[in-house]
Design a protein around this motif. Sequence first.
Motif, PDB file in Angstrom:
ATOM      1  N   GLU A  73       0.854  -1.198   0.000  1.00 24.02           N
ATOM      2  CA  GLU A  73       0.000   0.000   0.000  1.00 24.02           C
ATOM      3  C   GLU A  73       0.884   1.241   0.000  1.00 24.02           C
ATOM      4  N   HIS A  74       0.504   2.241  -0.816  1.00 23.23           N
ATOM      5  CA  HIS A  74       1.356   3.412  -1.002  1.00 23.23           C
ATOM      6  C   HIS A  74       0.525   4.697  -0.982  1.00 23.23           C
ATOM      7  N   TYR A  75       0.976   5.672  -0.186  1.00 24.33           N
ATOM      8  CA  TYR A  75       0.388   7.015  -0.183  1.00 24.33           C
ATOM      9  C   TYR A  75       1.481   8.001  -0.586  1.00 24.33           C
ATOM     10  N   GLU A  76       1.179   8.804  -1.605  1.00 28.91           N
ATOM     11  CA  GLU A  76       2.162   9.779  -2.062  1.00 28.91           C
ATOM     12  C   GLU A  76       1.720  11.193  -1.702  1.00 28.91           C
ATOM     13  N   ASP A  77       2.687  12.113  -1.690  1.00 33.10           N
ATOM     14  CA  ASP A  77       2.416  13.513  -1.394  1.00 33.10           C
ATOM     15  C   ASP A  77       2.734  14.347  -2.620  1.00 33.10           C
ATOM     16  N   ASP A  78       2.679  15.683  -2.477  1.00 33.31           N
ATOM     17  CA  ASP A  78       2.915  16.547  -3.632  1.00 33.31           C
ATOM     18  C   ASP A  78       4.339  16.445  -4.161  1.00 33.31           C
ATOM     19  N   VAL A  79       5.257  16.099  -3.296  1.00 34.76           N
ATOM     20  CA  VAL A  79       6.642  15.864  -3.726  1.00 34.76           C
ATOM     21  C   VAL A  79       7.076  14.535  -3.119  1.00 34.76           C
ATOM     22  N   PHE A  80       8.081  13.914  -3.713  1.00 40.48           N
ATOM     23  CA  PHE A  80       8.518  12.643  -3.152  1.00 40.48           C
ATOM     24  C   PHE A  80       9.513  12.910  -2.039  1.00 40.48           C
ATOM     25  N   ASP A  81       9.093  12.655  -0.833  1.00 41.07           N
ATOM     26  CA  ASP A  81       9.967  12.839   0.325  1.00 41.07           C
ATOM     27  C   ASP A  81       9.536  11.838   1.391  1.00 41.07           C
ATOM     28  N   LEU A  82       9.913  12.111   2.644  1.00 42.38           N
ATOM     29  CA  LEU A  82       9.628  11.167   3.718  1.00 42.38           C
ATOM     30  C   LEU A  82       8.138  11.066   4.048  1.00 42.38           C
ATOM     31  N   SER A  83       7.321  11.997   3.480  1.00 50.35           N
ATOM     32  CA  SER A  83       5.887  11.944   3.747  1.00 50.35           C
ATOM     33  C   SER A  83       5.212  10.806   2.971  1.00 50.35           C
ATOM     34  N   HIS A  84       5.894  10.241   1.966  1.00 48.60           N
ATOM     35  CA  HIS A  84       5.362   9.055   1.288  1.00 48.60           C
ATOM     36  C   HIS A  84       5.447   7.874   2.244  1.00 48.60           C
ATOM     37  N   THR A  85       4.406   7.038   2.221  1.00 47.15           N
ATOM     38  CA  THR A  85       4.421   5.869   3.098  1.00 47.15           C
ATOM     39  C   THR A  85       4.198   4.601   2.293  1.00 47.15           C
ATOM     40  N   PHE A  86       4.839   3.534   2.739  1.00 49.64           N
ATOM     41  CA  PHE A  86       4.710   2.214   2.127  1.00 49.64           C
ATOM     42  C   PHE A  86       4.423   1.194   3.221  1.00 49.64           C
ATOM     43  N   ASP A  87       3.448   0.323   2.969  1.00 51.70           N
ATOM     44  CA  ASP A  87       3.127  -0.750   3.923  1.00 51.70           C
ATOM     45  C   ASP A  87       2.926  -2.055   3.167  1.00 51.70           C
ATOM     46  N   ILE A  88       3.609  -3.101   3.622  1.00 46.41           N
ATOM     47  CA  ILE A  88       3.368  -4.449   3.081  1.00 46.41           C
ATOM     48  C   ILE A  88       2.084  -4.988   3.708  1.00 46.41           C
ATOM     49  N   ILE A  89       1.217  -5.531   2.852  1.00 45.85           N
ATOM     50  CA  ILE A  89      -0.071  -6.049   3.320  1.00 45.85           C
ATOM     51  C   ILE A  89       0.005  -7.570   3.415  1.00 45.85           C
ATOM     52  N   GLU A  90      -0.342  -8.071   4.586  1.00 39.24           N
ATOM     53  CA  GLU A  90      -0.449  -9.516   4.777  1.00 39.24           C
ATOM     54  C   GLU A  90      -1.868  -9.852   5.211  1.00 39.24           C
ATOM     55  N   PHE A  91      -2.365 -10.984   4.729  1.00 41.99           N
ATOM     56  CA  PHE A  91      -3.711 -11.420   5.099  1.00 41.99           C
ATOM     57  C   PHE A  91      -3.614 -12.669   5.955  1.00 41.99           C
ATOM     58  N   ASN A  92      -4.149 -12.564   7.180  1.00 41.77           N
ATOM     59  CA  ASN A  92      -4.219 -13.701   8.084  1.00 41.77           C
ATOM     60  C   ASN A  92      -5.688 -14.039   8.305  1.00 41.77           C
ATOM     61  N   SER A  93      -6.105 -15.192   7.814  1.00 43.94           N
ATOM     62  CA  SER A  93      -7.520 -15.602   7.874  1.00 43.94           C
ATOM     63  C   SER A  93      -8.418 -14.547   7.242  1.00 43.94           C
ATOM     64  N   GLY A  94      -7.929 -13.951   6.175  1.00 47.28           N
ATOM     65  CA  GLY A  94      -8.712 -12.969   5.438  1.00 47.28           C
ATOM     66  C   GLY A  94      -8.643 -11.562   5.980  1.00 47.28           C
ATOM     67  N   CYS A  95      -8.002 -11.377   7.136  1.00 48.54           N
ATOM     68  CA  CYS A  95      -7.905 -10.043   7.749  1.00 48.54           C
ATOM     69  C   CYS A  95      -6.557  -9.396   7.398  1.00 48.54           C
ATOM     70  N   PRO A  96      -6.581  -8.161   6.901  1.00 47.70           N
ATOM     71  CA  PRO A  96      -5.328  -7.523   6.502  1.00 47.70           C
ATOM     72  C   PRO A  96      -4.523  -7.016   7.696  1.00 47.70           C
ATOM     73  N   GLN A  97      -3.224  -7.065   7.550  1.00 47.43           N
ATOM     74  CA  GLN A  97      -2.313  -6.478   8.521  1.00 47.43           C
ATOM     75  C   GLN A  97      -1.305  -5.625   7.759  1.00 47.43           C
ATOM     76  N   TRP A  98      -0.960  -4.480   8.321  1.00 49.17           N
ATOM     77  CA  TRP A  98      -0.072  -3.535   7.671  1.00 49.17           C
ATOM     78  C   TRP A  98       1.293  -3.538   8.355  1.00 49.17           C
ATOM     79  N   HIS A  99       2.353  -3.592   7.554  1.00 43.03           N
ATOM     80  CA  HIS A  99       3.718  -3.581   8.076  1.00 43.03           C
ATOM     81  C   HIS A  99       4.504  -2.491   7.328  1.00 43.03           C
ATOM     82  N   SER A 100       4.800  -1.431   8.036  1.00 43.24           N
ATOM     83  CA  SER A 100       5.479  -0.306   7.405  1.00 43.24           C
ATOM     84  C   SER A 100       6.884  -0.679   6.953  1.00 43.24           C
TER      85      SER A 100
END
Length: 358
Positions: A73-100
């Motif tokens: 999962e990725h959120y971008e800002d007006d410029v590429f800097d530290l405000s962009h976030t990335f999270d790996i998505i894992e599904f455990n029994s169908g429920c998502p978990q986010w790992h930055s």
Amino acid sequence: MKISDFIFEFPTHSRYPGLCRVRIFVSSEGNIVSVLTDIGDKNPSSSVTNSIESICQSLIQKGLVTDSTLFIEHYEDDVFDLSHTFDIIEFNSGCPQWHSVGFKKVKILLSCDDEEFLCLTKDNVRLQKEIDLKRHAIDPYMDFPYEEDPIIIKRRIEIEDGKISKESLKQLVDSKANEHELQEKLKTDLSVIGETYAYFQNEYICFSEFPIGERKVDFVVFTGRSRMEVVLIEVKGADFSLVNQNNYANFSSKLEEAASQLRSHWNYIHRNYEYFRRYVHELRLTIERGGLKYNAFLGASPRLSVDSNKDIIIRNVIICGRSVDDLEESKKRHEYESNSQMSLKLETWDSLLFKIRR
């Protein structure tokens, strides 16, 4: 290595389906990795985070990725800097978990370089065209301005037709008009006062010569949301300076006269608070139903979004005199307001003209 980059439409439980940017990569180890980028205000529905299960399942069902795909999962800002976030998505029994994860690890997982994320979605002409086409297909009127209620539109046209110009009021002020002349001018178009002191521009009821006890206040505005605000306004002339131009630099006696009048109104209201609170709400309902009292002037909205069972807020305004040294006088005005036991705003005709929006 990137193999595709497109705008994806996914189902939601909202009125509209959602849109996000999808990039599919094959890593150096041969694994499929998909980056799901939220497109912000261009997405007409739920965010990527709130729809992550739907997005991933839809991509798999459409055969665009496999069950073993790694989703980021990725959120971008007006410029590429530290405000962009990335999270790996894992599904455990169908429920998502986010790992930055950090950008360095993302580049390794995707087998890509910095350039891949330096070009933002908003700067990619092809993707912007895709977004526009999909939004139009979802609802061709999605990007049209909100169409107000015909009653509000009709009332706004009526108000516009009867408006006095800001310039005509300024000319009167510059001619050093007295209290009576300025009050009579404002009475011809109470929207000047209503719009200036309304909580929201269209939501007000304005009155002139409003009785409070045995006296009258020059103008009153009903406005606010949830709790109704009652603004009491005393008007003096523009034929004197707010601050006397002598060695003492005291406020004009006209200001003290207006303040004394407001204190009298304020004292009456708080001695008879519950009676006054019920009275102004009953009066509000009368005006909203088409009644006419105290030269009532209803703004474009046919009713105020206030609760008759809640307390009211009393505000006080004095419009009085002309400014000579606005910077120095503003300090004195602020000090005067702060030392008042009432909620008080002190305006000169110059500061009022500055605030009028027409």
